[in-house]
Design a protein around this motif. Structure first.
Motif, mmCIF file in Angstrom:
data_model
loop_
_atom_site.group_PDB
_atom_site.id
_atom_site.type_symbol
_atom_site.label_atom_id
_atom_site.label_comp_id
_atom_site.label_asym_id
_atom_site.label_seq_id
_atom_site.Cartn_x
_atom_site.Cartn_y
_atom_site.Cartn_z
ATOM 1 N N LYS A 149 35.245 29.932 -36.615
ATOM 2 C CA LYS A 149 33.979 30.561 -36.225
ATOM 3 C C LYS A 149 33.574 31.634 -37.230
ATOM 4 C CE LYS A 149 32.936 28.435 -32.422
ATOM 5 N NZ LYS A 149 31.690 27.669 -32.287
ATOM 6 N N ILE A 150 34.549 32.416 -37.675
ATOM 7 C CA ILE A 150 34.275 33.475 -38.641
ATOM 8 C C ILE A 150 33.828 32.879 -39.974
ATOM 9 C CG2 ILE A 150 35.328 35.332 -39.998
ATOM 10 C CD1 ILE A 150 37.101 35.895 -37.474
ATOM 11 N N THR A 151 34.504 31.839 -40.413
ATOM 12 C CA THR A 151 34.166 31.178 -41.672
ATOM 13 C C THR A 151 32.744 30.621 -41.644
ATOM 14 O OG1 THR A 151 36.468 30.634 -42.067
ATOM 15 C CG2 THR A 151 34.852 29.320 -43.247
ATOM 16 N N ALA A 152 32.280 30.196 -40.476
ATOM 17 C CA ALA A 152 30.940 29.621 -40.338
ATOM 18 C C ALA A 152 29.836 30.672 -40.300
ATOM 19 C CB ALA A 152 30.880 28.760 -39.078
ATOM 20 N N TYR A 185 28.262 38.457 -43.030
ATOM 21 C CA TYR A 185 28.998 38.585 -41.773
ATOM 22 C C TYR A 185 30.363 37.920 -41.780
ATOM 23 C CZ TYR A 185 24.487 40.228 -40.256
ATOM 24 O OH TYR A 185 23.322 40.928 -40.150
ATOM 25 N N GLY A 186 30.521 36.851 -42.527
ATOM 26 C CA GLY A 186 31.819 36.180 -42.587
ATOM 27 C C GLY A 186 32.910 37.116 -43.092
ATOM 28 N N CYS A 244 37.489 40.940 -41.759
ATOM 29 C CA CYS A 244 38.027 42.306 -41.692
ATOM 30 C C CYS A 244 38.158 42.770 -40.244
ATOM 31 C CB CYS A 244 37.133 43.268 -42.470
ATOM 32 S SG CYS A 244 37.135 42.992 -44.251
ATOM 33 N N LEU A 245 37.156 42.468 -39.430
ATOM 34 C CA LEU A 245 37.188 42.872 -38.028
ATOM 35 C C LEU A 245 38.301 42.144 -37.273
ATOM 36 C CD1 LEU A 245 35.955 44.616 -35.860
ATOM 37 C CD2 LEU A 245 34.180 42.880 -35.541
ATOM 38 N N ARG A 270 29.987 38.969 -32.832
ATOM 39 C CA ARG A 270 29.123 37.880 -33.310
ATOM 40 C C ARG A 270 28.192 38.410 -34.394
ATOM 41 N NH1 ARG A 270 26.268 38.633 -28.043
ATOM 42 N NH2 ARG A 270 24.391 39.784 -28.586
ATOM 43 N N ALA A 271 27.714 37.496 -35.201
ATOM 44 C CA ALA A 271 26.731 37.826 -36.226
ATOM 45 C C ALA A 271 25.344 37.598 -35.644
ATOM 46 C CB ALA A 271 26.937 36.949 -37.455
ATOM 47 N N ASP A 272 24.535 38.647 -35.631
ATOM 48 C CA ASP A 272 23.148 38.535 -35.196
ATOM 49 C C ASP A 272 22.261 38.481 -36.431
ATOM 50 O OD1 ASP A 272 23.664 38.547 -32.406
ATOM 51 O OD2 ASP A 272 23.941 40.709 -32.453
#
Length: 120
Positions: free
Chosen positions: A19-22, A27-28, A33-34, A67-69
């Protein structure tokens, strides 16, 4: 009658990292880091995918997610988190989500303290 395909619940660190990679740039990288910060700050938390977002659970209950907004990264809690009203506050509000656009040292320190508190 057509057979229904069984839907498999995707969970675990591999699913969270996918999910992070996408996530779109930048934001990825912030998500990576988060993710590391959350696991370092509260090793008791287990990565899981929660409503399609990277989430972190304690005893099977998701307590925080991100999440990335469009303009910000959102970091928030579920009602399962160890949240308390600010002592002495004249209001009934309890902090439950934050927006940020970068992870500098001060932001990381604040997020780390928050994660430790709600995972407690």
């Amino acid at each position: 009658m057509p057979e229904k395909k069984a839907t498999k619940k995707v969970t675990g660190e591999a699913a969270v990292l996918a999910k992070i990679t996408a996530m779109p740039a930048p934001y990825g990288k912030m998500g990576e880091c988060l993710h590391a910060l959350i696991l370092r700050s509260a090793p008791v938390l287990q990565p899981t995918v929660w409503y399609g977002m990277p989430g972190y659970a304690k005893e099977g209950k998701t307590i925080c997610f991100f999440r990335a907004d469009k303009k910000y990264m959102t970091f928030g809690f579920t009602q399962e988190a160890n949240l308390t009203r600010e002592e002495g506050a004249s209001h009934q509000l309890i902090e439950s989500a934050w927006y940020f656009t970068a992870l500098d040292d001060a932001t990381e320190a604040k997020l780390s303290a928050i994660v430790r508190k709600v995972a407690g």
